[in-house]
Design an enzyme around this catalytic site. Sequence first.
Site, PDB file in Angstrom:
ATOM      1  N   SER A 124       0.874  -1.285   0.011  1.00 60.02           N
ATOM      2  CA  SER A 124       0.047  -0.013   0.014  1.00 60.02           C
ATOM      3  C   SER A 124       0.976   1.388  -0.066  1.00 60.02           C
ATOM      4  O   SER A 124       1.694   1.339  -0.694  1.00 60.02           O
ATOM      5  CB  SER A 124      -1.056  -0.102   1.136  1.00 60.02           C
ATOM      6  OG  SER A 124      -1.917   0.570   0.886  1.00 60.02           O
TER       7      SER A 124
ATOM      8  N   ASP B 168      -5.339  -3.579  -2.468  1.00 62.67           N
ATOM      9  CA  ASP B 168      -4.427  -3.442  -1.650  1.00 62.67           C
ATOM     10  C   ASP B 168      -3.652  -4.278  -0.998  1.00 62.67           C
ATOM     11  O   ASP B 168      -4.381  -5.326  -0.361  1.00 62.67           O
ATOM     12  CB  ASP B 168      -5.165  -2.346  -0.613  1.00 62.67           C
ATOM     13  CG  ASP B 168      -4.102  -1.795   0.232  1.00 62.67           C
ATOM     14  OD1 ASP B 168      -3.714  -2.361   1.170  1.00 62.67           O
ATOM     15  OD2 ASP B 168      -3.917  -0.330   0.035  1.00 62.67           O
TER      16      ASP B 168
END
Length: 292
Positions: free
Chosen positions: A44, A158
């Site tokens: 991320s 993510d």
Amino acid sequence: MALRVIPKFGLALGSGGAKGLAHIGIIKTLEKHGIPIDFIAGASIGSIIGAHYAAHKDINKLEELVLGFSRTKGLQLFDPTLKGGIMKGRKTEGFIEDILEKATFESLKIPFAAVATDLNTAEAVVFTDGSLIKAIRVSISVPAFFQPVFYRKRLLADGGLSNPIPVDVARAMGADIVIAVNLDTVYVEKMLEDIPPLASVPMHSINILRHNLALHSVKNADVVISPPDILQVGLLGWNTLFTTQKAKRIIKAGEDAAEASMPYIKEVIRHRMEEKSGISRIISFVNRFRTQ
């Protein structure tokens, strides 16, 4: 005199939205103390910070970029949709390409890996080749915020969903010592003194899940640096990116956390060098024996 072997260092940069600005402060402190970074794995926000440093190896350049990021620039990246998220992410992908100056995995100055999550299988997916820009784009695809992306026959989102602090990835890349940055340690420390309002219960529950997943991710790290959430940034905290003073405070929190960890880091280095020196002596002895 014992042969001294310098260990290889891996940096595992965790997910955490705008709290990831602390990664900048941590890298600054590692540089200050002469700790080399041989491998970087990021999930991320950790993937975009890690990739920029791997591409340019210039933490001051990254800090200047972040501190110059205005609300106007942020709004220019907004490409709304209602399918799979509130942003398509195409403009963000273009922004990533610009700040990395069209870098590729092959052109990076430091070996780098980005982690994403397969929404169909729940697997962590590691990227070390192919499109660097696409790898970061899928790694930062926060659910409901960014659309997930079909890439390499997978629907990806993510990296923090599956492996928020990719210690194992940095280790697999060849690191002898892995320094992990955990941005999800603070939530259980904020004691609830009364029954919370209904609206806050789901988010607090998500934070607890993130906390426990992060603990699982860092269990095999040699060093864990945990910057405090001094501004209570929250799950995303993107508004922090538009406030220079808040951004500076988060970066400083990273510097302070790394500074506090430095005595332990140096102790780990000392022990690992002693171990590697011992192994090197054994290998040298065996090689000499074979030549006789």
